[in-house]
Design an enzyme around this catalytic site. Sequence first.
Site, PDB file in Angstrom:
ATOM      1  N   ARG A   1     -31.913  26.180 -31.220  1.00 43.46           N
ATOM      2  CA  ARG A   1     -31.362  26.199 -30.402  1.00 43.46           C
ATOM      3  C   ARG A   1     -31.624  25.637 -28.877  1.00 43.46           C
ATOM      4  NH1 ARG A   1     -25.444  27.103 -29.387  1.00 43.46           N
ATOM      5  NH2 ARG A   1     -24.616  28.012 -27.360  1.00 43.46           N
TER       6      ARG A   1
ATOM      7  N   ASP B   1     -13.533  22.122 -23.117  1.00 43.60           N
ATOM      8  CA  ASP B   1     -14.681  23.711 -23.407  1.00 43.60           C
ATOM      9  C   ASP B   1     -15.597  23.755 -22.262  1.00 43.60           C
ATOM     10  OD1 ASP B   1     -17.333  23.796 -23.893  1.00 43.60           O
ATOM     11  OD2 ASP B   1     -18.667  22.074 -24.475  1.00 43.60           O
TER      12      ASP B   1
ATOM     13  N   CYS C   1     -14.887  25.703 -28.976  1.00 41.99           N
ATOM     14  CA  CYS C   1     -15.953  26.178 -29.334  1.00 41.99           C
ATOM     15  C   CYS C   1     -16.669  27.301 -28.894  1.00 41.99           C
ATOM     16  CB  CYS C   1     -17.569  25.224 -29.707  1.00 41.99           C
ATOM     17  SG  CYS C   1     -17.794  24.228 -27.686  1.00 41.99           S
TER      18      CYS C   1
ATOM     19  N   ARG D   1     -18.062  28.290 -38.453  1.00 42.00           N
ATOM     20  CA  ARG D   1     -20.032  28.148 -38.263  1.00 42.00           C
ATOM     21  C   ARG D   1     -20.414  28.312 -39.572  1.00 42.00           C
ATOM     22  NH1 ARG D   1     -21.491  27.265 -33.553  1.00 42.00           N
ATOM     23  NH2 ARG D   1     -23.486  26.815 -34.470  1.00 42.00           N
TER      24      ARG D   1
END
Length: 326
Positions: free
Chosen positions: A108, A231, A272, A311
């Site tokens: 990430r 978002d 998200c 997730r």
Amino acid sequence: MPFNLKGRNLLTLLDFTPYEIDYLLKLSLKLKQDKYSGVRHRLMDGKNIALLFEKPSTRTRCAFVVACNDEGAFPEYLGKGDVQFGKKESVKDTARVLGRYFDGIEFRGFKHETVVELAEHAGVPVWNGLTDLYHPTQVLADLLTLMERFGTLKGLTLSYVGDGRNNMARSLLIGGVKMGMTVNIVAPADLMPDGELMGKVKSIAAETGGSYLLTSDISQGVKGAHALYTDVWVSMGEEDQWNERVAKLMPYQVNAQMMAMTGREDTVFLHCLPAFHNNETDLSKECGALEVTEEVFESSASLVFDQAENRMHTIKAVMVATLGNQ
């Protein structure tokens, strides 16, 4: 249709067929149901997983750690102070070292080129936990959430409202259109996805029957939407654009009026996370609600915490499938 995901990377959903994505979603649902039933498979027993984080994250880190623990794998967290790409060691060398120690690597971070280079040299599956261009594990969770709510994905309309250039808008276009959905990007003209990506999305739509729309017209963009998605307006690393971005996107805030504009009573809200929906954090105390109002965020239409939970289930499915134990 025979296929094998063993050894595959997940860098972007561009690399997966609709059939493969559907398989991952169905596997996610099975693993979720088994977890709720108390069934433990330990499908990654003895595996060691490296979690590389240039960018911090609550959901991504916890989802990978819990998924590993559930299936018998050991997760090792490596933050930005533990692995310094291009400073003490090249990405290529880091990949070759970690590939000798670990069975799979999550990354990430900032540049998509980094996760691509990791995948080229690690020799083990590499999974993209987020880069500047793509966020595939999040979109898998979003698709699972919609599938659970509506029973199918094909024919659904999802309208993404806000910054149409960011990794979420890009990834939702790819994943949604691959699964036969209509994905609308509702954004200011200068915050639309780039032409190169849209060329790829156009080709996908021709194969799957999915469709897309890019528009700055809010009423046109949200009409008939089964889901409104937004978002944060200012991504990590863009803090210097805060005031300009907020002023430009305030008309695109998801609120009760916009939800009503869909013309559907069953429209759901997706995000998200984290979200600026109130003044309960240090950052939001200065600005209050931005991309979504508290009223919508806390409403019965909001599925944001279903997404967050999913997730973990979809990430578990990706690891199990690509490590060859399912």
